[in-house]
Scaffold this motif. Sequence first.
Motif, short mmCIF file in Angstrom:
data_model
loop_
_atom_site.label_atom_id
_atom_site.label_comp_id
_atom_site.label_asym_id
_atom_site.label_seq_id
_atom_site.Cartn_x
_atom_site.Cartn_y
_atom_site.Cartn_z
N LEU A 68 0.84 -1.20 0.00
CA LEU A 68 0.00 0.00 0.00
C LEU A 68 0.88 1.26 0.00
CD1 LEU A 68 -2.81 1.28 0.12
CD2 LEU A 68 -2.73 1.10 2.61
N ILE A 69 1.91 1.24 0.84
CA ILE A 69 2.81 2.40 0.91
C ILE A 69 3.51 2.60 -0.44
CG2 ILE A 69 4.98 3.22 1.93
CD1 ILE A 69 3.94 2.23 4.64
N ASP A 70 3.97 1.51 -1.04
CA ASP A 70 4.62 1.64 -2.35
C ASP A 70 3.67 2.24 -3.38
OD1 ASP A 70 7.03 0.71 -1.54
OD2 ASP A 70 6.81 -1.32 -2.34
N GLU A 71 2.43 1.80 -3.35
CA GLU A 71 1.45 2.34 -4.31
C GLU A 71 1.26 3.84 -4.11
OE1 GLU A 71 -2.23 0.72 -5.20
OE2 GLU A 71 -1.34 -1.10 -6.04
N ILE A 72 1.20 4.24 -2.86
CA ILE A 72 1.01 5.67 -2.57
C ILE A 72 2.21 6.47 -3.06
CG2 ILE A 72 0.87 7.35 -0.68
CD1 ILE A 72 -0.85 5.23 0.82
N LYS A 107 1.37 9.17 -6.01
CA LYS A 107 1.45 10.58 -5.65
C LYS A 107 2.81 11.18 -6.03
CE LYS A 107 -1.96 11.28 -2.06
NZ LYS A 107 -2.45 12.52 -2.69
N GLU A 108 3.63 10.41 -6.69
CA GLU A 108 4.95 10.88 -7.12
C GLU A 108 5.73 11.51 -5.97
OE1 GLU A 108 5.42 12.13 -11.21
OE2 GLU A 108 3.31 12.75 -11.15
N LEU A 109 5.77 10.77 -4.88
CA LEU A 109 6.39 11.33 -3.68
C LEU A 109 7.90 11.40 -3.77
CD1 LEU A 109 4.18 9.87 -0.80
CD2 LEU A 109 3.93 11.98 -2.10
N VAL A 110 8.51 10.53 -4.59
CA VAL A 110 9.97 10.60 -4.73
C VAL A 110 10.34 11.97 -5.30
CG1 VAL A 110 11.98 9.64 -5.92
CG2 VAL A 110 10.21 8.10 -5.01
N ARG A 111 9.57 12.39 -6.29
CA ARG A 111 9.81 13.67 -6.92
C ARG A 111 9.57 14.81 -5.92
NH1 ARG A 111 6.82 17.23 -10.10
NH2 ARG A 111 8.19 18.36 -11.50
N LEU A 112 8.48 14.69 -5.17
CA LEU A 112 8.17 15.73 -4.19
C LEU A 112 9.33 15.91 -3.21
CD1 LEU A 112 6.23 17.68 -2.64
CD2 LEU A 112 5.43 15.68 -1.38
N LEU A 126 9.47 19.27 7.30
CA LEU A 126 8.60 18.13 6.98
C LEU A 126 8.70 17.06 8.07
CD1 LEU A 126 6.72 16.52 5.17
CD2 LEU A 126 8.70 15.81 3.80
N ARG A 127 9.95 16.80 8.52
CA ARG A 127 10.12 15.82 9.60
C ARG A 127 9.27 16.19 10.81
NH1 ARG A 127 15.83 14.93 8.69
NH2 ARG A 127 15.89 12.90 7.65
N ASP A 128 9.33 17.48 11.17
CA ASP A 128 8.55 17.93 12.33
C ASP A 128 7.05 17.84 12.05
OD1 ASP A 128 10.88 18.43 13.62
OD2 ASP A 128 10.88 20.61 13.26
N ALA A 129 6.68 18.18 10.80
CA ALA A 129 5.25 18.16 10.45
C ALA A 129 4.69 16.74 10.47
CB ALA A 129 5.03 18.80 9.08
N LEU A 130 5.55 15.75 10.28
CA LEU A 130 5.07 14.37 10.35
C LEU A 130 4.59 14.05 11.77
CD1 LEU A 130 7.81 12.49 8.26
CD2 LEU A 130 5.46 13.01 7.58
N VAL A 131 5.21 14.71 12.74
CA VAL A 131 4.81 14.51 14.14
C VAL A 131 3.62 15.42 14.48
CG1 VAL A 131 5.58 14.58 16.54
CG2 VAL A 131 7.20 13.95 14.70
N ASP A 132 3.72 16.69 14.07
CA ASP A 132 2.66 17.65 14.37
C ASP A 132 2.49 18.61 13.19
OD1 ASP A 132 0.95 19.58 15.23
OD2 ASP A 132 2.22 20.30 16.89
N ASP A 177 3.65 7.69 6.78
CA ASP A 177 4.53 6.51 6.68
C ASP A 177 5.22 6.48 5.32
OD1 ASP A 177 3.77 5.29 9.25
OD2 ASP A 177 1.80 5.12 8.29
N ALA A 178 4.46 6.83 4.29
CA ALA A 178 5.04 6.83 2.95
C ALA A 178 6.18 7.85 2.87
CB ALA A 178 3.96 7.15 1.92
N LEU A 179 5.96 9.04 3.44
CA LEU A 179 7.01 10.07 3.39
C LEU A 179 8.21 9.67 4.24
CD1 LEU A 179 4.76 13.24 3.45
CD2 LEU A 179 6.38 12.62 1.64
N LYS A 180 7.94 9.01 5.37
CA LYS A 180 9.05 8.59 6.24
C LYS A 180 10.01 7.67 5.51
CE LYS A 180 6.75 8.82 10.60
NZ LYS A 180 5.81 8.03 11.41
N THR A 181 9.45 6.76 4.70
CA THR A 181 10.34 5.83 4.00
C THR A 181 11.26 6.61 3.05
OG1 THR A 181 8.86 5.49 2.10
CG2 THR A 181 8.58 4.00 3.97
N LEU A 182 10.84 7.81 2.60
CA LEU A 182 11.64 8.56 1.64
C LEU A 182 12.61 9.53 2.30
CD1 LEU A 182 8.90 9.33 -1.00
CD2 LEU A 182 10.57 7.48 -1.01
N ILE A 183 12.15 10.21 3.35
CA ILE A 183 13.08 11.20 3.91
C ILE A 183 14.13 10.54 4.78
CG2 ILE A 183 11.56 13.23 3.75
CD1 ILE A 183 10.91 12.95 6.61
#
Length: 342
Positions: A237-241, A245-250, A262-268, A332-338
């Motif tokens: 599911l995460i891979d699909e997202i 959503k082209e998150l690698v590019r983002l 972004l790291r902080d925004a993932l928490v709050d 979770d999807a963004l965490k795997t990238l950053i």
Amino acid sequence: MARRVRLEFAPGVILEFVNRDRGLDFVSRLAEKGTRLPFVVYGPEGCGKTAFLKQAMLLLEEHGYSVVYASPLQREAREALVYSSSLRDIIREVLHALPEPYSSIADVALRIASYAIRRLSKPRLALLLDDVFQAIGLERIEAYVKSLLNLIEHPPSDYDRIVVIVASSEGLSRERLARHAWTSTRMMWNMSRDGFQELYGRLPGPKPGFEQAWRATGGNPRLLAKFYQVGWDMGVLIDEIVEEKELVRLVGMLGGDEIRLLRDALVDPDVLLEHLSLEWGRRLERLLIEYNLVARVYRRSEHLWVDEPPPRRDEELGIGEFYAWQAPIYRDALKTLIGMRR
Ligand SMILES: Nc1ncnc2c1ncn2[C@@H]1O[C@H](COP(=O)(O)OP(=O)(O)O)[C@@H](O)[C@H]1O
Ligand SMILES: [Mg+2]
């Protein structure tokens, strides 16, 4: 209670529209008076706006309305323009008289409405416009909304009542329209926990347990459908997202300050508000909204929300007071990238 529309939830899985009682009450109230301004409903991608408009169509027909539902982003013509049988002849005439055969569906819908007011005697007419802003492009949104307002205020002939509802997930169109008093804005959120549980309960087959589905999707029915289709495999599911959503590019577009924010925004997610005075802070906020990852949820007054507002704060789901992740799993999807960036 109105009949419930049947919706394709996933290939081969047809489910009845569930829950959203408050939202349907809202439509009933609009039906009783008509709308003075076009209503624009914003909500996360996949939260159920299309499903809601389809159910609203039935409800409005029960209130005696002739309804035109237009959804320009649909690939199939038969899904892009749906209308009450009372409009069949009128629509045939309008389609026949179009200047060029490829007018946009959004414009065709407006033309049908205007023609119907002229042709029917004092009709009750509803225009339900799904994702039209995305289809007509940011530049034309203001002009289009102005023509909707004109239809209500200066109709070509008398009508009994008219209801205009536009649904959009385009977070940025809101800024365009915020300058004018041409619309009433309402927000829609993912399904409430109870509503989502009802939907989850109707899904066939082996299931992972409700809590897991809730914690991944935060009540977003489209993500539930995806989760179901990938056999409840969170990694897939995460891979699909990430792909869709082209998150690698983002993430690739972000500079060091933005990555840290972004790291902080993932928490709050509310840290986004604290950085709006900085150019890179504004850029990150815009990107997250544009990519339909985050939504602005500044106010919780019930009358601003179609159906239930999101909870005031929910750390687990990523909902802050001013900003909210449209679904927890986006984090979770963004965490795997950053993780790869420093
Ligand atoms: N209230 C509901 N009852 C049953 N299914 C729903 C409901 N809301 C949404 N769905 C299903 O969830 C999926 C996503 O909803 P959709 O309306 O397409 O979202 P949106 O238009 O906001 O992107 C669709 O398969 C839809 O049929
Ligand atoms: Mg939709």
